[in-house]
Scaffold this active site. Structure first.
Site, mmCIF file in Angstrom:
data_model
loop_
_atom_site.group_PDB
_atom_site.id
_atom_site.type_symbol
_atom_site.label_atom_id
_atom_site.label_comp_id
_atom_site.label_asym_id
_atom_site.label_seq_id
_atom_site.Cartn_x
_atom_site.Cartn_y
_atom_site.Cartn_z
ATOM 1 N N GLY A 85 0.810 -1.216 0.000
ATOM 2 C CA GLY A 85 0.000 0.000 0.000
ATOM 3 C C GLY A 85 0.840 1.261 0.000
ATOM 4 N N ASP A 86 0.174 2.408 -0.207
ATOM 5 C CA ASP A 86 0.806 3.732 -0.159
ATOM 6 C C ASP A 86 1.907 3.914 -1.195
ATOM 7 O OD1 ASP A 86 -0.848 4.250 2.016
ATOM 8 O OD2 ASP A 86 0.624 3.490 3.444
ATOM 9 N N LYS A 115 -0.645 5.732 -5.397
ATOM 10 C CA LYS A 115 -1.729 5.482 -6.373
ATOM 11 C C LYS A 115 -2.543 6.742 -6.643
ATOM 12 C CE LYS A 115 -3.145 2.213 -3.587
ATOM 13 N NZ LYS A 115 -2.017 2.097 -2.655
ATOM 14 N N VAL A 137 8.835 11.549 -9.408
ATOM 15 C CA VAL A 137 9.986 12.125 -8.700
ATOM 16 C C VAL A 137 9.581 13.220 -7.704
ATOM 17 C CG1 VAL A 137 11.689 11.533 -10.474
ATOM 18 C CG2 VAL A 137 10.423 13.679 -10.670
ATOM 19 N N GLN A 149 -5.011 -0.143 -1.307
ATOM 20 C CA GLN A 149 -4.027 -1.021 -0.659
ATOM 21 C C GLN A 149 -2.993 -1.512 -1.677
ATOM 22 O OE1 GLN A 149 -7.689 -1.838 0.334
ATOM 23 N NE2 GLN A 149 -7.153 -0.036 1.488
ATOM 24 N N ARG A 206 0.163 7.088 11.341
ATOM 25 C CA ARG A 206 1.176 6.213 11.956
ATOM 26 C C ARG A 206 2.466 6.242 11.146
ATOM 27 N NH1 ARG A 206 -1.897 0.549 12.116
ATOM 28 N NH2 ARG A 206 -2.605 1.343 10.107
ATOM 29 N N ASN A 220 -10.091 2.711 4.719
ATOM 30 C CA ASN A 220 -8.729 2.336 5.141
ATOM 31 C C ASN A 220 -7.704 2.937 4.177
ATOM 32 O OD1 ASN A 220 -9.690 0.617 3.131
ATOM 33 N ND2 ASN A 220 -8.777 -1.236 3.950
ATOM 34 N N ALA A 221 -8.137 3.218 2.972
ATOM 35 C CA ALA A 221 -7.249 3.823 1.969
ATOM 36 C C ALA A 221 -7.048 5.306 2.270
ATOM 37 C CB ALA A 221 -7.856 3.661 0.576
ATOM 38 N N GLY A 222 -5.866 5.786 1.944
ATOM 39 C CA GLY A 222 -5.595 7.220 2.002
ATOM 40 C C GLY A 222 -4.777 7.548 0.773
ATOM 41 N N HIS A 223 -5.388 8.174 -0.210
ATOM 42 C CA HIS A 223 -4.720 8.457 -1.481
ATOM 43 C C HIS A 223 -4.447 9.953 -1.577
ATOM 44 C CE1 HIS A 223 -6.365 4.499 -3.434
ATOM 45 N NE2 HIS A 223 -5.679 4.301 -2.336
ATOM 46 N N THR A 224 -3.158 10.300 -1.656
ATOM 47 C CA THR A 224 -2.773 11.711 -1.612
ATOM 48 C C THR A 224 -2.533 12.261 -3.014
ATOM 49 O OG1 THR A 224 -1.595 11.102 0.396
ATOM 50 C CG2 THR A 224 -1.209 13.323 -0.448
HETATM 51 P P1 GDP Z 1 -1.485 5.818 -2.037
HETATM 52 O O1 GDP Z 1 -2.245 5.274 -0.871
HETATM 53 O O2 GDP Z 1 -0.902 4.729 -2.871
HETATM 54 O O3 GDP Z 1 -2.279 6.784 -2.863
HETATM 55 O O4 GDP Z 1 -0.239 6.617 -1.427
HETATM 56 P P2 GDP Z 1 -0.291 7.639 -0.192
HETATM 57 O O5 GDP Z 1 -0.937 8.893 -0.626
HETATM 58 O O6 GDP Z 1 -0.829 6.980 1.025
HETATM 59 O O7 GDP Z 1 1.252 7.819 0.091
HETATM 60 C C1 GDP Z 1 2.117 8.293 -0.875
HETATM 61 C C2 GDP Z 1 2.800 9.567 -0.319
HETATM 62 O O8 GDP Z 1 3.915 9.875 -1.109
HETATM 63 C C3 GDP Z 1 1.915 10.789 -0.371
HETATM 64 O O9 GDP Z 1 2.269 11.655 0.670
HETATM 65 C C4 GDP Z 1 2.252 11.403 -1.722
HETATM 66 O O10 GDP Z 1 2.032 12.801 -1.765
HETATM 67 C C5 GDP Z 1 3.710 11.113 -1.800
HETATM 68 N N1 GDP Z 1 4.244 10.876 -3.143
HETATM 69 C C6 GDP Z 1 3.669 10.269 -4.215
HETATM 70 N N2 GDP Z 1 4.550 10.157 -5.230
HETATM 71 C C7 GDP Z 1 5.696 10.687 -4.783
HETATM 72 C C8 GDP Z 1 7.017 10.841 -5.360
HETATM 73 O O11 GDP Z 1 7.294 10.432 -6.480
HETATM 74 N N3 GDP Z 1 7.963 11.449 -4.587
HETATM 75 C C9 GDP Z 1 7.709 11.886 -3.316
HETATM 76 N N4 GDP Z 1 8.704 12.451 -2.636
HETATM 77 N N5 GDP Z 1 6.499 11.757 -2.755
HETATM 78 C C10 GDP Z 1 5.520 11.163 -3.463
HETATM 79 P P1 IMO Z 2 -3.849 2.670 0.531
HETATM 80 O O1 IMO Z 2 -4.981 2.494 -0.420
HETATM 81 C C1 IMO Z 2 -1.295 0.913 3.588
HETATM 82 C C2 IMO Z 2 -3.136 -2.049 6.249
HETATM 83 C C3 IMO Z 2 -3.326 -1.658 7.694
HETATM 84 C C4 IMO Z 2 -3.233 -3.012 8.351
HETATM 85 C C5 IMO Z 2 -3.926 -3.923 7.341
HETATM 86 C C6 IMO Z 2 -5.392 -4.176 7.652
HETATM 87 O O2 IMO Z 2 -3.727 4.036 1.075
HETATM 88 O O3 IMO Z 2 -2.581 2.135 -0.037
HETATM 89 P P2 IMO Z 2 -7.622 -2.738 7.554
HETATM 90 O O4 IMO Z 2 -7.917 -1.350 8.020
HETATM 91 O O5 IMO Z 2 -7.824 -2.954 6.111
HETATM 92 O O6 IMO Z 2 -8.300 -3.768 8.409
HETATM 93 O O7 IMO Z 2 -6.042 -2.939 7.852
HETATM 94 O O8 IMO Z 2 -3.809 -3.287 6.100
HETATM 95 N N1 IMO Z 2 -3.737 -1.098 5.274
HETATM 96 C C7 IMO Z 2 -3.026 -0.254 4.519
HETATM 97 N N2 IMO Z 2 -1.702 0.000 4.493
HETATM 98 N N3 IMO Z 2 -2.132 1.532 2.721
HETATM 99 C C8 IMO Z 2 -3.446 1.268 2.723
HETATM 100 O O9 IMO Z 2 -4.280 1.764 1.790
HETATM 101 C C9 IMO Z 2 -3.965 0.369 3.675
HETATM 102 N N4 IMO Z 2 -5.201 -0.099 3.968
HETATM 103 C C10 IMO Z 2 -5.038 -1.002 4.935
HETATM 104 O O10 IMO Z 2 -2.306 -0.782 8.123
HETATM 105 O O11 IMO Z 2 -1.881 -3.414 8.437
HETATM 106 MG MG MG Z 3 -2.273 5.482 1.196
#
Ligand code: GDP
Ligand code: IMO
Ligand code: MG
Length: 421
Positions: free
Chosen positions: A12-13, A16, A410, A222, A301, A38-42
């Protein structure tokens, strides 16, 4: 073929949200197919940062239709908060956001159950985001769930109460203390907000859009290593995060899937408990966390950090039929003298090339090592300007998993992307 899929290949993270936002102008529809808050997409653009939980990442593109598919689970309270935050920036949101009648609702008691089950597990806890994901999917599978379409039924309140009573019985059995009234009031207020949106038979509508030759991008949540079937069970989420989830989560046939874009960070992170073979519990891990700002977008976290794991990546590529890789956060490695990637695992002195059934055994990753580029790549927009060391690293990954890297990210901003094709 009309439906491309974008999903995370690690835990995850992977970025996306950012990359869907980058690709969205090439699509008429963005659809979420699984997961929930549970997702957090930035997303970052024009010096603003937005974090989306349930709403697809095409929402900032004014002419894009955004669909929340049947495979998603929705907490109306979180949905309402998200809409409140987005409305000033997305004038068309009430028109452009469509919700499947078959998507399941997260009740306040689902969230309580999540907390109660985690408390029961003690030190073996999953590290859930505590958004009620597991209990909601459990009710879906055990045929007790409440769906978006039920909101329209005159028996909605009755159905809600039936489920609520079941949940309270379990909570009492687990001796879990709770307060419910305030959350329930908020929940029913939020139901009124969700009713302002169009509920659709999303499988019919999505297939209609396919037949009209509209370009659709399915946005995964995820990552594959958190998949309920193929992830590091039981330390996983409760849905199929792999490409197959697109079919069940949107009601489309496998033959309609076109490109599968697989995202991976140039290193690796994991949040919550569970095995993570390449984790670095040292100053290198700390440097990755600090430079990559690796703190959860949903829970805040600190994310666990380590080197990229090509054993796991290869497995994810196989499961998803990835056609193009997208490397993110390459800029985070700007200052590293040495960059490593795991190419196999050593378990009790034996070399293992594939992901083992039990990932929690004592695994020592075997690393390949690369020279760092020691320069700032965050302003680069052309492949030709990328440092040779990064190109070598990318070539190694491509050779290892047999899929080309098509984009390199980047920086967090939507402009910080390099086309490698
Ligand atoms: P997602 O859940 O897959 O959408 O990813 P998240 O948003 O949870 O986490 C990705 C983090 O990295 C966010 O804070 C984004 O703003 C940041 N991010 C995404 N792409 C890049 C990158 O290429 N470089 C840097 N430094 N940060 C990035
Ligand atoms: P995005 O879409 C990272 C992890 C939780 C935990 C496990 C189960 O932002 O990539 P849940 O709440 O689904 O019962 O948690 O999965 N988890 C993630 N880790 N990115 C996520 O979503 C996640 N969604 C759930 O931390 O370990
Ligand atoms: Mg995320």
């Amino acid at each position: 073929m009309n439906v491309d899929v974008l999903l995370g290949l690690q835990w995850g993270d992977e970025g996306k949200g950012k990359v869907v936002d980058v690709l969205a102008p090439g699509y008429e529809v963005i659809a979420r197919f699984q997961g929930g808050p549970n997702a957090g997409h930035t997303l970052e653009f024009e010096s603003r940062k937005h974090v989306l939980h349930i709403i697809p990442s095409g929402v900032f593109r004014n002419d894009c239709i955004n669909i929340i598919g049947n495979g998603v689970v929705i907490d109306p309270i979180i949905f309402e908060n998200e809409i409140d935050g987005l409305s000033p920036h997305c004038p068309n949101i009430y028109k452009n956001l469509l919700i499947s009648k078959r998507a399941h609702l997260i009740l306040p008691t689902h969230r309580l159950l999540d907390a109660a089950y985690e408390a029961e597990k003690g030190s073996a806890k999953i590290g859930s985001t505590l958004k009620g994901i597991g209990p909601t999917y459990t009710d879906k599978i055990s045929r007790n769930g409440l769906r978006i379409g039920d909101i329209l039924s005159p028996k909605f309140k009755e159905k809600y109460n039936e489920l609520r009573i079941k949940h309270i019985q379990i909570l009492n059995m687990l001796n879990f203390k709770f307060q419910l009234d305030e959350e329930e009031n908020k929940w029913f207020e939020a139901i009124k907000i969700i009713q302002k949106f169009t509920f659709i038979d999303s499988e019919i509508e999505v297939n209609k859009l396919i037949n009209q030759n509209k370009k659709i991008l399915a946005e995964g949540a995820q990552g594959s290593m958190l998949d309920i079937d193929f992830g590091s069970y039981p330390f996983v989420t409760s849905s199929n995060t792999v490409c197959a989830g697109t079919c069940t989560g949107l009601g489309i046939a496998p033959s309609k899937i076109g490109n599968v874009f697989g995202l991976f960070k140039a290193y690796c992170t994991r949040v919550g408990s569970g095995p993570f073979p390449t984790e670095l519990n040292d100053e290198v891990g700390e440097q990755l966390r600090k430079t990559g700002n690796e703190f959860g977008a949903t829970t805040g976290r600190p994310r666990r950090c380590g080197w990229c794991d090509l054993v796991a990546l290869k497995y994810s590529v196989m499961l998803n039929g990835v056609t193009g890789l997208i490397m993110t956060k390459a800029d985070v490695l700007n200052d590293f003298d040495e960059i490593k990637v795991a190419v196999s695992y050593s378990i009790d002195g034996k070399i293992i090339e594939n992901i083992p059934y039990d990932l929690s055994q004592n695994i020592s990753p075997v690393f390949a090592s690369f020279k760092g580029w020691k320069s700032d790549i965050s302003k680069i927009r052309n492949k030709s300007e990328l440092p040779i060391e990064l190109l070598e690293y990318i070539r190694f990954v491509e050779d290892f998993v047999k899929v080309p890297v098509i984009l390199v990210s980047v920086g967090p901003d939507r402009k910080a992307i390099i086309d490698m094709r």
